[in-house]
Enzyme design. Structure first.
Site, mmCIF file in Angstrom:
data_model
loop_
_atom_site.group_PDB
_atom_site.id
_atom_site.type_symbol
_atom_site.label_atom_id
_atom_site.label_comp_id
_atom_site.label_asym_id
_atom_site.label_seq_id
_atom_site.Cartn_x
_atom_site.Cartn_y
_atom_site.Cartn_z
ATOM 1 N N ARG A 72 0.831 -1.211 0.000
ATOM 2 C CA ARG A 72 0.000 0.000 0.000
ATOM 3 C C ARG A 72 0.865 1.261 0.000
ATOM 4 N NH1 ARG A 72 -5.518 -0.124 0.710
ATOM 5 N NH2 ARG A 72 -5.555 1.981 1.588
ATOM 6 N N ILE A 89 -4.274 7.747 5.702
ATOM 7 C CA ILE A 89 -2.877 7.479 6.030
ATOM 8 C C ILE A 89 -1.954 7.766 4.848
ATOM 9 C CG2 ILE A 89 -3.429 5.822 7.852
ATOM 10 C CD1 ILE A 89 -2.880 3.555 5.884
ATOM 11 N N HIS A 123 -5.103 8.892 12.104
ATOM 12 C CA HIS A 123 -4.860 7.453 12.053
ATOM 13 C C HIS A 123 -3.434 7.116 11.635
ATOM 14 C CE1 HIS A 123 -9.494 6.818 11.555
ATOM 15 N NE2 HIS A 123 -9.137 7.111 12.793
ATOM 16 N N GLY A 139 -15.758 13.448 2.415
ATOM 17 C CA GLY A 139 -15.430 12.075 2.070
ATOM 18 C C GLY A 139 -15.240 11.137 3.240
ATOM 19 N N ASN A 153 -20.312 14.739 0.520
ATOM 20 C CA ASN A 153 -20.242 13.290 0.364
ATOM 21 C C ASN A 153 -21.308 12.857 -0.636
ATOM 22 O OD1 ASN A 153 -20.235 10.381 0.822
ATOM 23 N ND2 ASN A 153 -19.199 10.822 2.761
ATOM 24 N N ALA A 184 -15.820 15.220 -3.633
ATOM 25 C CA ALA A 184 -14.934 16.286 -3.179
ATOM 26 C C ALA A 184 -14.445 17.149 -4.333
ATOM 27 C CB ALA A 184 -13.748 15.679 -2.437
#
Length: 240
Positions: free
Chosen positions: A56, A88, A104, A177, A203, A221
């Site tokens: 990722r 992230i 996060h 979002g 959203n 967005a």
């Protein structure tokens, strides 16, 4: 005017960043999120968890900020902008935003699971996804892990405290979002509303926040943000 943006997976999905709800590459399509996003999963199979996050990391590095990220960054030219993100990735930073708080954690920072020291070494190359790969080892013999928040872990104190302050000092809060179901992050717009601050939700899908938000826009967005500040007075007047 201070604008605080609360962003979630939806803003990065437009750049091609897959979420847990998307069909990922075939290798990971059937993986249980808890298995690779919890301390239990890490302790049982750190090689599998490390392989997933390393893939990722490289996948996110290949995508680019989209119009929504660039718009939020451009607002800094004439506004005091704070970005509180549950993502992230580093797309807000690469777009040019300077005040970004990662609730996060970040997939572009790594630390020792044992002593907590930041990892400054080189990551192994990963041209394609694999099921397992050995994590780097710290000089203290601990394993290197991504600096992300896993299920059951607390949010980082510094990022949380800055986020609470960013919301409490904002003139307007824009929620972009995010599903508004993951706490404690979902409590930030609720706190803003309780303090009488306007909260704008962007959203394409309804969320638990939609009914209580000052304004709730069923737009993506990148559709909404480029003209949102110009539309703001009209939207707020219409909701009054």
């Amino acid at each position: 005017m201070q604008v605080t943006v609360l962003s979630g997976a939806g803003i990065s999905a437009e750049s091609g960043v897959p979420t847990f709800r998307d069909a990922e590459t075939g290798l990971w399509a059937q993986v249980d999120p808890y298995e690779i996003s919890s301390t239990d999963g890490w302790q049982r199979n750190p090689e599998k968890v490390w392989a997933w996050y390393l893939w990722r990391h490289y996948m996110m590095a290949r995508v680019a900020p989209n119009e929504a990220h660039r718009t939020v960054a451009a607002w800094e030219d004439h506004l005091d902008v704070r970005v509180v993100t549950q993502n992230i990735d580093d797309l807000h930073e690469r777009a040019g935003s300077t005040n970004v708080y990662h609730l996060h954690g970040s997939l572009f920072e790594f630390r020792c699971d044992a002593c907590g020291s930041a990892f400054e070494g080189n990551l192994p190359e990963m041209p394609e996804p694999v099921e397992t790969i050995d994590p780097p080892v710290c000089p203290c013999s601990g394993l290197i892990r991504p600096s992300v928040v896993w299920f059951g872990e607390p949010l980082p104190d510094a990022a949380w405290n800055r986020s609470v302050l960013a919301v409490s000092s904002a003139d307007v809060v824009i929620v972009v979002g995010t599903s508004s179901i993951v706490y404690p992050a979902a409590g930030l717009p609720e706190a803003a509303l309780a303090a009488g601050k306007p909260v704008i939700e962007v959203n394409p899908e309804r969320t638990p926040l939609s009914d209580s938000a000052t304004v709730s826009l069923r737009e993506t967005a990148s559709e909404a943000l480029p003209t949102l500040l110009q539309r703001l007075p009209e939207l707020l007047n219409r909701s009054a």
